[in-house]
Scaffold this motif. Sequence first.
Motif, PDB file in Angstrom:
ATOM      1  N   LEU A  61      38.183  -7.922  -8.937  1.00 44.83           N
ATOM      2  CA  LEU A  61      38.928  -7.264  -7.730  1.00 44.83           C
ATOM      3  C   LEU A  61      38.084  -5.556  -8.676  1.00 44.83           C
ATOM      4  O   LEU A  61      38.025  -5.817 -10.241  1.00 44.83           O
TER       5      LEU A  61
ATOM      6  N   LYS B 230      36.520  -6.962  -2.946  1.00 49.56           N
ATOM      7  CA  LYS B 230      36.142  -8.628  -4.200  1.00 49.56           C
ATOM      8  C   LYS B 230      34.789  -8.960  -4.068  1.00 49.56           C
ATOM      9  O   LYS B 230      34.426  -8.895  -3.248  1.00 49.56           O
ATOM     10  N   LYS B 231      34.594  -9.752  -5.479  1.00 51.75           N
ATOM     11  CA  LYS B 231      33.037  -9.842  -5.490  1.00 51.75           C
ATOM     12  C   LYS B 231      33.453 -11.865  -5.946  1.00 51.75           C
ATOM     13  O   LYS B 231      34.371 -12.061  -6.685  1.00 51.75           O
TER      14      LYS B 231
ATOM     15  N   TRP C 297      29.047 -10.242  -2.658  1.00 48.51           N
ATOM     16  CA  TRP C 297      30.653  -9.386  -3.109  1.00 48.51           C
ATOM     17  C   TRP C 297      31.227 -10.203  -1.003  1.00 48.51           C
ATOM     18  O   TRP C 297      30.849  -9.878  -0.153  1.00 48.51           O
ATOM     19  N   VAL C 298      32.528  -9.802  -1.169  1.00 50.64           N
ATOM     20  CA  VAL C 298      33.277  -9.987   0.119  1.00 50.64           C
ATOM     21  C   VAL C 298      33.157  -8.820   1.550  1.00 50.64           C
ATOM     22  O   VAL C 298      32.866  -7.959   0.526  1.00 50.64           O
TER      23      VAL C 298
ATOM     24  N   ALA D 151      31.507  -1.148  -6.433  1.00 44.66           N
ATOM     25  CA  ALA D 151      30.953  -2.674  -5.819  1.00 44.66           C
ATOM     26  C   ALA D 151      29.217  -3.467  -5.252  1.00 44.66           C
ATOM     27  O   ALA D 151      28.607  -2.794  -6.533  1.00 44.66           O
ATOM     28  N   TRP D 152      28.989  -3.563  -4.112  1.00 41.57           N
ATOM     29  CA  TRP D 152      27.365  -3.882  -4.291  1.00 41.57           C
ATOM     30  C   TRP D 152      26.583  -2.276  -4.397  1.00 41.57           C
ATOM     31  O   TRP D 152      25.683  -2.496  -4.433  1.00 41.57           O
TER      32      TRP D 152
ATOM     33  N   THR E  28      37.857  -3.949   0.240  1.00 45.53           N
ATOM     34  CA  THR E  28      38.528  -5.211   1.095  1.00 45.53           C
ATOM     35  C   THR E  28      39.063  -6.073   0.073  1.00 45.53           C
ATOM     36  O   THR E  28      38.821  -7.246  -0.712  1.00 45.53           O
ATOM     37  N   GLY E  29      40.125  -5.164  -0.314  1.00 46.70           N
ATOM     38  CA  GLY E  29      41.214  -5.812  -1.367  1.00 46.70           C
ATOM     39  C   GLY E  29      42.628  -6.422  -0.544  1.00 46.70           C
ATOM     40  O   GLY E  29      42.281  -6.946   0.441  1.00 46.70           O
TER      41      GLY E  29
END
Lengths: 155, 87
Positions: A51, A125-126, A136-137, B12-13, B85-86
């Motif tokens: 996270l 989240k990954k 990655w979600v 993130a990505w 996306t938590g």
Amino acid sequence: MAVVRVQAEPFEMGAEFAALAGGRTDIGGVGAFVGQVRDAADGRRIVAMTLEHYPGMTERAVSAIAAEAEARWSLLGCTVIHRVGRLLPGEPIVLVLAAAPHRAAALAATGFLIDWLKTRAPFWKKEEYADGASAWVEAREADDAAAARWQQLPA
Amino acid sequence: MTERMLRLLYFAWLRERVGRGEESLALPAEVTTVAGLRALLAARGGGFAALAEGGSVRCAVNQDLAGPATPIGPGDEVAFFPPVTGG
């Protein structure tokens, strides 16, 4: 004032409950939600989840969501703890506690808090899979729909 | 030519695609909004193309969610990130 923490360490549900409701005689009910890391998603085995968050903005966003819940349901207190970093299946990710004079407010506020956390607080989240791949979600429409229903309901 | 320094953050990505978590940017005077900044960065190509207006990447200015018309000023912290996306 809500208790809001973003941390790598695990949390202890009993201790958090006691800190929120211990010794209080005005609280009639405490709603609770604990999110855990699942070991599978879309048919793939998950071996770990990481996270990521945006230090500063994440705490502000979670505090704003908690304040909204406290105001809408006249809560007597609430606690939101969200973990970050690398977690294994079965480990707790997030804790939401909402205390109110009556159960309806406590349960509704708990649902609101987790639905809005999922769609409004900057966490990502990954997932790591058993075959060594990771991804990655993606944000889910079902989560957006769950969050949106709170906008149509009266406070 | 007037230059204003901005702090840019990526998560993130998006962070992986642009190959960095943060950078300092000397902002051209003619770029005054989030939309202008997105266009400037997207023009770098590669992973930065994801920043173009109309994509899924969100923006926050000084830790508040921002739209295309949100102004950008000297010393601002501007973050770009995917949908959250938590939870």
